[in-house]
Design an enzyme around this catalytic site. Structure first.
Site, short mmCIF file in Angstrom:
data_model
loop_
_atom_site.label_atom_id
_atom_site.label_comp_id
_atom_site.label_asym_id
_atom_site.label_seq_id
_atom_site.Cartn_x
_atom_site.Cartn_y
_atom_site.Cartn_z
CB SER A 179 -0.91 0.00 1.23
OG SER A 179 -0.15 -0.11 2.41
CB SER A 190 -13.50 23.90 -28.84
OG SER A 190 -13.38 23.32 -30.11
CE1 TYR A 246 -6.03 -3.54 9.84
CE2 TYR A 246 -5.07 -5.68 9.35
CZ TYR A 246 -5.26 -4.35 9.02
OH TYR A 246 -4.70 -3.85 7.89
CB THR A 273 -39.54 25.71 -7.88
OG1 THR A 273 -40.69 26.18 -8.57
CG2 THR A 273 -39.28 26.54 -6.64
CG HIS A 274 -40.78 22.10 -10.46
ND1 HIS A 274 -40.96 20.76 -10.23
CD2 HIS A 274 -41.47 22.74 -9.47
CE1 HIS A 274 -41.74 20.59 -9.15
NE2 HIS A 274 -42.06 21.78 -8.68
CD GLN A 314 -2.55 -3.32 2.24
OE1 GLN A 314 -1.86 -3.93 3.05
NE2 GLN A 314 -2.48 -3.55 0.94
CE LYS A 348 -19.20 24.77 -26.81
NZ LYS A 348 -19.26 23.30 -26.76
CG ASN A 395 -16.93 24.65 -23.72
OD1 ASN A 395 -18.01 25.08 -24.13
ND2 ASN A 395 -16.05 24.04 -24.49
CG ASN A 420 -3.56 -4.72 13.85
OD1 ASN A 420 -2.99 -4.68 12.75
ND2 ASN A 420 -4.15 -5.82 14.30
CD GLU A 459 -18.82 20.93 -18.56
OE1 GLU A 459 -19.75 20.62 -19.30
OE2 GLU A 459 -17.67 21.19 -19.00
CE LYS A 472 -3.40 2.61 4.28
NZ LYS A 472 -4.11 1.77 5.24
#
Lengths: 390, 390, 390, 390
Positions: free
Chosen positions: A29, A283, A323, A161-162, A328, A289, A291, A116, A296, A331
């Protein structure tokens, strides 16, 4: 047995026989838990100091260990320590480096401690810092929203709303809605911190130790508010990571809701917001454009957080006491999401601070959709006309 | 505009103004998508060849691009190519290196291609290889189970339901249950491969291109069985990654069920299996123990796979047409799980091949629990005694 | 033992001692598995017929069982059968009713069959119908999209990437993108059906049976294409439900993406679509609003499907061989999502069929954002001007 | 408009035109939210009382409303109120019944209230009760564990790590590990309750109301500790349900870990526990078996809880401000898990209370596996022999 460094008895030795690279990779790990190195060293120094104070270590042994760990820390900070996958994890890397520097003294560091409870302690120290860092970053983002609200104190925008225009509201009213959400996230982080900030050192591998440790003292040295009460639970408890991941998940959901809003408000059609160029891309195929890529990507982090929360809970589901090596992988889930949230929050604060409302277009559009029907209806009500509303 | 390399118009340039490291990290995927480099180069060569065959590129332009891409591949293979985070992704790294080597010819590689269809193509090439690799690894694991069954052809063990001893069965019967599960995984991978192996090149950023591409030709050069039919769908379709992740999730569940069984069978209490030392570890605090760590880590991979599946589906939920930058994170989910499954399968095959049944203890314990009650009951039935059974 | 109906030996009897209502509720699945009643009766008739053909049941016993099951079916259809929670599940309800009508003959129905293979068979019959129903409903929705595309054959709308206007496209181009997604869903359903349509009858509780059953015959009578090969696997295999749930999840994601698009297109700001009143609602507090509630509810079903998929996979994670009672909860996940998807698809088809494009506003807005920059760029390329594009 | 009952303007009316049963089913939540009826009535009475105190309702109007709501409550309690699906939800059912009983007075109940803040209030009242009920049930289960520990005060059992015997411990030590886990669950519930117990009434549909409500007064009448601060947030905030579901998920994981342990300890092989018959079942095909079905079903609830948590978070992901109809499905996730957890906890407490340890077998087996190696090792350490341990 006494003179043999533990690392020579470990997995590593067995593997030499099998030469199985896949197994080596599976059990390692190190690629992930290297992030724990500072906590591991701090935790070891505190443990050694307590052992010294209790007379379990000699004064000079503690001094040698402390100096050795500082030297190892310097090497880690400078990137000078080799990290072969055979050492499996950062704890083994540090232990080996320490023993190379200090010999028998270093070998005694693990007196009264097991991997541990050592790992559980490191994780709690890391998680405590994570809650503090996240809370600070959230506060900065809240500040950015409040500042933007103040800058646009009189701006009227539609409430939706909606996704349909409902009523005219102050822009500040909408911006402060995010501040409320974020405040709950901070409150949850604070609650989680209380459950994180408890010291498991002294729990041993599962059943504690017969050595006369001073657990409260180690906890005090590490800034923990309390010690865990049951060693079987303490060595296998990962609730605090699950809770941290849940807190991050709701935080990520809040950021995704805000990102969704602002992506919409930045469209040609809504035309309410102007994002700074630094947070957008264009782009070359479609140079007109602009973006909202960062928004996002921030929205996408909700998938990261929810995924890691599911991973952590699924990992724990049905595990017997105490344990198990499954842990392991804890993480991998916790670190990925906390890192992602830190990144998202830092970007979000800058983005909010650099965004402007397109006031003229908003004003020009504000009457679309008869937004003040509610006010009219309520006026009728004030005249005592029966008017049930939904 | 024509003479300007696209990379100078990109995010990178905007960022110089903002100097925002967090943003640079957020928008970058280079740490993950570097794994796509071979697919990116192969895809580009096929695209350039088609452009050359159609006369859209001059013969010498194609030759320069091809040679340039081979040189870039050599550099990547040798680790000689710098990968600053500002370049964001592996596609930009390769494009920049190509233009440095070939000038104007390299700049023409993107004629009739957008980053959106390019990335979708790379991902499909990667996913196709992933299904093949996984299928081969599963087959090897199936082979290990079959061999173990053959070695223990006459061994009788208890069958369990509800983890209670139910009936005596042949060990082979139980081992072949896993082979059946794994066969379904291979069948699902084969079905998924069919939906992966379709070429999106020519879809442009969203709406295709007006250039006279030969889409079937590029697809043929890359070994695709078909071309996608709708450019809006093709540039934002990640179903094939979700399907691959689901297939991995069920595979991971099968491995976790097997791991759970064998962890149990390796306990002192069950005492049915002896795992090879190479797959176990012990503790110097408790040297008598032999822990089945690899099985626990394999079991844990079900959490990884399910998490990444959830991440992918959540990422896609509610995204409008067509490409949105959220999709950049698709790789983080897909690559992590496929890598984990490859690792788990490779270890599993070795582990099964090196495991032995503890036949004597099994035989000594087999009569515990009156395992043949069913046979007796069925004998009564054969005598036409009414005997409803649940 | 022979004369005692199994139901008197069951949980029910034990519970009379404890009188524990919570336990009764926990172990019962009747509220959910009542939906299986038709499949249970059909499966039982086929099993009895095979037993009769093999001479394991007498001809008159089979006749009595068949007639009894038809009578029970009539009662179930008419809602005349009492369903006390103590009977736990629909299988017990039907068995008890059959024995009341047929006595010893009814008691013999379970000869050579266990609850484990019986339930697995019922579930597969249900899942097979589910795939067929879903596939038909998807086809109808595809038809609605195709018809809408045909009605608007010449309509030009903006294509979006990053929710920014990218290029002008035909409306049909966008509508057919959904048809492609849905076709993949149908393909996946067809693949899943192949793995569903395999008969586990004869697998017993875990280890098969020593009775001379004709498994292929029962399978044939029930329309199964094959029989399962390993009884341990077959009695605990729920892969087919997980696969069905995954297929529904991707389907739900597709519907959520479409719903998101159309919610946006129905806003005042986008103004591209007019939904039929039957699919919208308004608020008396804000009578000017027309909310796309059905689209929002369809979008929400992606949460349902993903949740149930996670539930199913988590349920299976780490379960030892073979049947464990955990599996009882499989139906809660599978039925909820399949019902939700059927509902969503039925509404979606009607909604699409009744939607109109607001062609005049679309035409008035189409020039906003310089949508034809790409075409210009491609023209330059056709003149051999180097023009790298992203 | 004033004299028209709102229900005649609703969905219901639109649907008469379309006659679409699928749509009616999609938009209805009555099958689920009927569980809210008590909270809806209590909330309405408090709202009406406040309106009366502020003079917005006449005294006699409030009296009529209060009497009418009591009458409706009686009818609901007695199951006398028709609940046609066309009424969609329990709020409409109650409103219609009230107006039938009180005419114009009833129509005025919704003065200054929207369905959005009404539903949010009902949900918070429900969730507050849920936390209290769950906390009490957990406390009872903790009590059962403590009592069992006290009964077996001197019993020594093996502690396990990696499911291998590690060290001898007191049985009480292991039992109290579960008590610790459950205490954290109670602590989390208490923290969640604080965030639940805040009153959103007065937030209107999204932007509050211009009527002079006394929000603190309504909150006080309903026992809320505070009022929400931002109406846009308050009407769309479902964080408190997500938090409740997460708390249930960790609780469910704890129960699943305990169930897994006890299923193992009840096997023939471990032979440590004897479960009461009332919590087990047997099979007539294998009468010697005693299956721990209730423990398996409790373990299975972790899948339920995690699934519903994922569902809730996925539902919220990316939703724009403020209320969207997607939120209607929140109850399906929240109610299912809370009900399941209540059931599981109730059964668990009885099961623990009726379980006995098989002391003689445990004692006979305790020496297997050299359990006291650790103690020996630690003795060596106390003699100052270097002895690093993991």
């Amino acid at each position: 047995m006494a003179g043999t460094p533990s690392i020579s008895k470990s997995w590593q030795a067995r593997l030499q026989a099998s030469g199985d690279a896949a197994t080596a990779a599976l059990v390692a790990s190190l690629d992930v838990d290297v992030a724990l190195w500072k906590y591991d060293i701090v935790g070891s120094i505190a443990h050694a100091q307590m052992l010294g104070e209790r007379g379990i270590l000699l004064k000079e042994e503690f001094a040698a260990i402390k100096a050795g760990l500082f030297a190892v820390a310097d090497d880690l900070q400078a990137g000078r320590l080799a990290m072969p996958v055979e050492l499996e994890d950062i704890h083994m890397v540090i232990e080996k480096a320490l023993i190379e520097r200090t010999g028998d003294a270093g070998k005694k560091l693990h007196t009264g401690r097991s991997r541990n409870d050592q790992v559980a302690t490191d994780l709690r120290l890391w998680a405590r810092d994570a809650t503090d860092d996240l809370s600070d970053l959230i506060r900065a983002l809240q500040g950015a929203f409040v500042a933007l609200a103040a800058e646009n104190a009189k701006l009227v925008v539609p409430a939706y709303t909606h996704l349909q225009r409902a009523q005219p509201i102050l822009a500040a009213h909408a911006l402060l809605a995010y501040v409320e959400m974020l405040q709950r996230d901070r409150d949850r982080l604070a609650d989680a911190r209380g459950r994180i900030n408890v010291c498991p050192l002294g729990s041993g591998a599962v059943a504690g130790t017969s050595l006369p440790l001073a657990r409260e003292r180690t906890a005090e040295l590490l800034g923990f508010a309390d010690i865990t009460r049951n060693s079987i639970d303490a060595t296998s408890d990962r609730d605090f990571l699950a809770e941290l991941l849940f807190t991050c998940s709701l935080l990520a959901v809040h950021l995704s809701r805000w990102a969704e809003d602002w992506i919409l408000y930045s469209t040609t059609e809504f035309g309410m917001l102007e994002l700074a160029d630094a947070y957008c891309t264009s782009s070359s195929m479609m140079p007109q454009k602009k973006n909202a890529d960062t928004l996002e990507l921030i929205r996408a982090k909700s998938a990261r957080a929810i995924a890691d929360l599911v991973g952590m809970l699924t990992l724990l589901k049905g595990l017997p006491l105490a344990y198990n090596r499954d842990l392991q992988d804890d993480k991998r889930f916790a670190f990925a999401t906390v890192d992602a949230m830190k990144q998202a929050l830092a970007v979000a604060a800058g983005l909010v601070a650099s965004t402007t409302f397109r006031s003229e277009r908003i004003a020009a559009d504000i009457d679309k959709g008869f937004l003040d029907a509610t006010s009219l209806a309520e006026y009728l009500v004030s005249k005592n006309v029966p008017f049930p509303v939904h």
